[in-house]
Design an enzyme around this catalytic site. Structure first.
Site, PDB file in Angstrom:
ATOM      1  N   GLN A 285       0.836  -1.198   0.000  1.00 48.86           N
ATOM      2  CA  GLN A 285       0.000   0.000   0.000  1.00 48.86           C
ATOM      3  C   GLN A 285       0.878   1.259   0.000  1.00 48.86           C
ATOM      4  OE1 GLN A 285      -3.261   0.316  -0.268  1.00 48.86           O
ATOM      5  NE2 GLN A 285      -3.823  -1.860  -0.168  1.00 48.86           N
ATOM      6  N   TYR A 318      -5.134 -13.282  -2.730  1.00 48.16           N
ATOM      7  CA  TYR A 318      -4.360 -12.187  -3.324  1.00 48.16           C
ATOM      8  C   TYR A 318      -3.562 -11.545  -2.182  1.00 48.16           C
ATOM      9  CZ  TYR A 318      -7.959 -12.791  -6.936  1.00 48.16           C
ATOM     10  OH  TYR A 318      -8.828 -13.298  -7.856  1.00 48.16           O
ATOM     11  N   GLU A 342      -1.177 -16.236  -3.168  1.00 52.59           N
ATOM     12  CA  GLU A 342      -0.691 -15.118  -3.987  1.00 52.59           C
ATOM     13  C   GLU A 342      -0.205 -15.656  -5.315  1.00 52.59           C
ATOM     14  OE1 GLU A 342       0.646 -11.946  -5.899  1.00 52.59           O
ATOM     15  OE2 GLU A 342      -0.579 -11.831  -4.076  1.00 52.59           O
ATOM     16  N   ASP A 385      -8.391  -9.381  -1.402  1.00 52.16           N
ATOM     17  CA  ASP A 385      -7.781  -8.097  -1.749  1.00 52.16           C
ATOM     18  C   ASP A 385      -7.196  -8.181  -3.161  1.00 52.16           C
ATOM     19  OD1 ASP A 385      -6.670  -5.574  -1.733  1.00 52.16           O
ATOM     20  OD2 ASP A 385      -5.063  -6.052  -0.331  1.00 52.16           O
ATOM     21  N   CYS A 412      -9.572  -1.292  -4.354  1.00 55.39           N
ATOM     22  CA  CYS A 412      -9.088   0.051  -4.688  1.00 55.39           C
ATOM     23  C   CYS A 412      -9.808   0.627  -5.907  1.00 55.39           C
ATOM     24  CB  CYS A 412      -7.584   0.039  -4.926  1.00 55.39           C
ATOM     25  SG  CYS A 412      -7.077  -1.001  -6.321  1.00 55.39           S
TER      26      CYS A 412
END
Length: 456
Positions: A285, A318, A342, A385, A412
């Site tokens: 982030q 993720y 991931e 995410d 996002c």
């Protein structure tokens, strides 16, 4: 609102200027205006203003056109002086070039920026997911960090990416353009990034520069993407111009392969009582306060619903470098289990290094839907995410088939998030909690954390 000023009809000629009344905000950092039946997406305006715009994308057969504001004729009371001259549309065009991207809301007060973002989120959920009634207390976009106490919304980026001009100067692209504008500051970036003074370095032979300067003050990393034919001697000369405490490496944007030039090829990030290794351009982030904010929202939703507790079985999908994985492992304890998935091999390796001391964590590198099929189990909760494109219909179907009691969805992008919420609703799930955060002040972006659960 009709535009009453007499002007020639639009003919599809980019570069022409016309006067428009700015309509409602839309997803993507622009507002909608109309002229003679033509939809024009206008950047750098505010709903209710009358402006003169310069057409930037204006093919005659296109369904809509795009334009930048070059003069404000009737200003909104929420208009502010732009903090960055290079991103100020009217000023930039008066100097003969388009504004740099990345600060497209810098002309709007922070409070109005957040209200516009809330409007976009609500509109996307209504149009794409059929959600007419938001969960309680979900109608606003929350300020984070310095902006929460009257701050200016600057200096929050701990990561930044730059282009390089043909002459070897640090620069940034204009929106939807190949034009690179030389820069000598990046006001949204942290002091640690600006103190590197990359604009003073001769970057000939480099096509792109990525910088990570962790908020914990640990060693920064500068990544250089060389152009074709750039020789090692040239790369060493560029590295030598940077302070000695800075790590320098090359990277390939296509493969994310990283090669050391000096120091480390990774940075150490910190959040929620844990340290994380992030190699190269691996995801983290970018707002200094984002990791703690998002972890707090996710765990509050899951704990409040009774889905996260000692002995719980959960998954972090993720997972990146393991931001949520580490905190989930704390919550479930050694009697619970965390499946961390991931897709990127390098980032998954980082998670393994950071979480090797947590026996309740299983880290798997691979596609989310494939891993869930291979490792079926009864989940109390999932944390989701995904990248900006969202999870998509196939993954949502797989998640529903896994039958967790709840899903915390971090996003996002309000459009892909709303689309996915629509898929969940079609499968009999509901949106039972929603928070939105202004993790990207002075841009149109926002972050959401939602709690989804099967309807009774």
């Amino acid at each position: 609102m009709a535009n009453t000023e007499t002007q020639p009809p639009l003919t599809g000629e980019a570069g022409r200027e016309v006067v428009l009344d700015v309509g409602p905000v839309a997803h993507g950092g622009h507002c909608v205006a109309r002229h003679e039946g033509r939809v024009i997406f206008v950047r750098h305006g505010i709903p209710g203003e009358k402006v003169r715009v310069r057409l930037t994308d204006a093919e005659e057969k296109a369904k809509f056109w795009r334009a930048d504001v070059v003069e404000v004729l009737e200003a909104s009371p929420d208009r502010a002086d732009h903090f960055w001259h290079l991103a100020d549309s009217a000023r930039a065009w008066s100097h003969g070039h388009p504004p740099v991207g990345g600060a497209e809301f810098g002309h709007i007060t922070l409070a109005r920026q957040r209200s516009l973002k809330a409007e976009v989120l609500a509109e996307q959920l209504r149009r794409l997911a059929g959600v007419d009634q938001l969960p309680a207390d979900a109608g606003s976009v929350e300020a984070v960090g310095g902006t929460a106490d009257g701050g200016d919304g600057l200096g929050w980026r701990t990561r930044a990416g730059f282009s390089v001009t043909p002459g070897g100067k640090l620069g940034m692209h204009a929106h939807r353009s190949t034009h690179i504008v030389p820069v000598r500051e990046m006001p949204l970036a942290s002091e640690a990034i600006n103190n590197l003074r990359l604009w003073d370095i001769d970057l000939q032979g480099i096509e792109r520069v990525e910088v990570a300067a962790p908020a914990n003050g640990s060693r920064p990393l500068v990544l250089l993407a060389p152009g074709p034919g750039t020789k090692p001697k040239r790369l060493s000369a560029i590295a030598a111009q940077l302070p000695g405490e800075v790590s320098v490496a090359t990277f390939d944007p296509a493969t994310e392969a990283v090669q050391q030039l000096r120091g480390r090829t990774w940075v150490q990030e910190s959040a929620a009582g844990h340290d994380y290794r992030v190699t190269g351009a691996g995801f983290w982030q970018i707002h200094r306060d984002a990791p703690g904010t998002l972890v707090g929202a996710v765990t509050e939703f899951l704990r409040g619903g009774g889905f996260l507790h000692p002995g719980a079985v959960v998954a972090d999908l993720y997972a990146g470098a393991g931001l949520f994985t580490a905190v989930l492992a704390d919550a479930v304890g050694e009697t619970g289990s965390v499946l961390s998935v991931e897709g990127a091999a390098g980032t998954s390796r980082d998670a393994r290094k950071s979480l090797h001391g947590a026996p309740q964590v299983e880290i798997v590198q691979g596609r989310v839907e494939r891993v869930l099929r291979q490792k079926p189990r009864s989940f109390d909760a999932l944390v989701l995410d995904p990248p900006r494109a969202g999870a998509g219909k196939a993954v949502v179907s797989q998640l529903v088939e896994a039958s967790p009691r709840a899903i915390a969805y971090v996003s996002c992008d309000p459009a892909s998030f709303a689309r996915d919420v629509g898929y969940f609703r079609q499968a009999g799930w509901g949106l039972s909690g929603l928070r939105a955060f202004d993790l990207y002040p002075h841009t149109h972006h926002l972050e959401t954390v939602a709690l989804l659960a099967p309807l009774p």
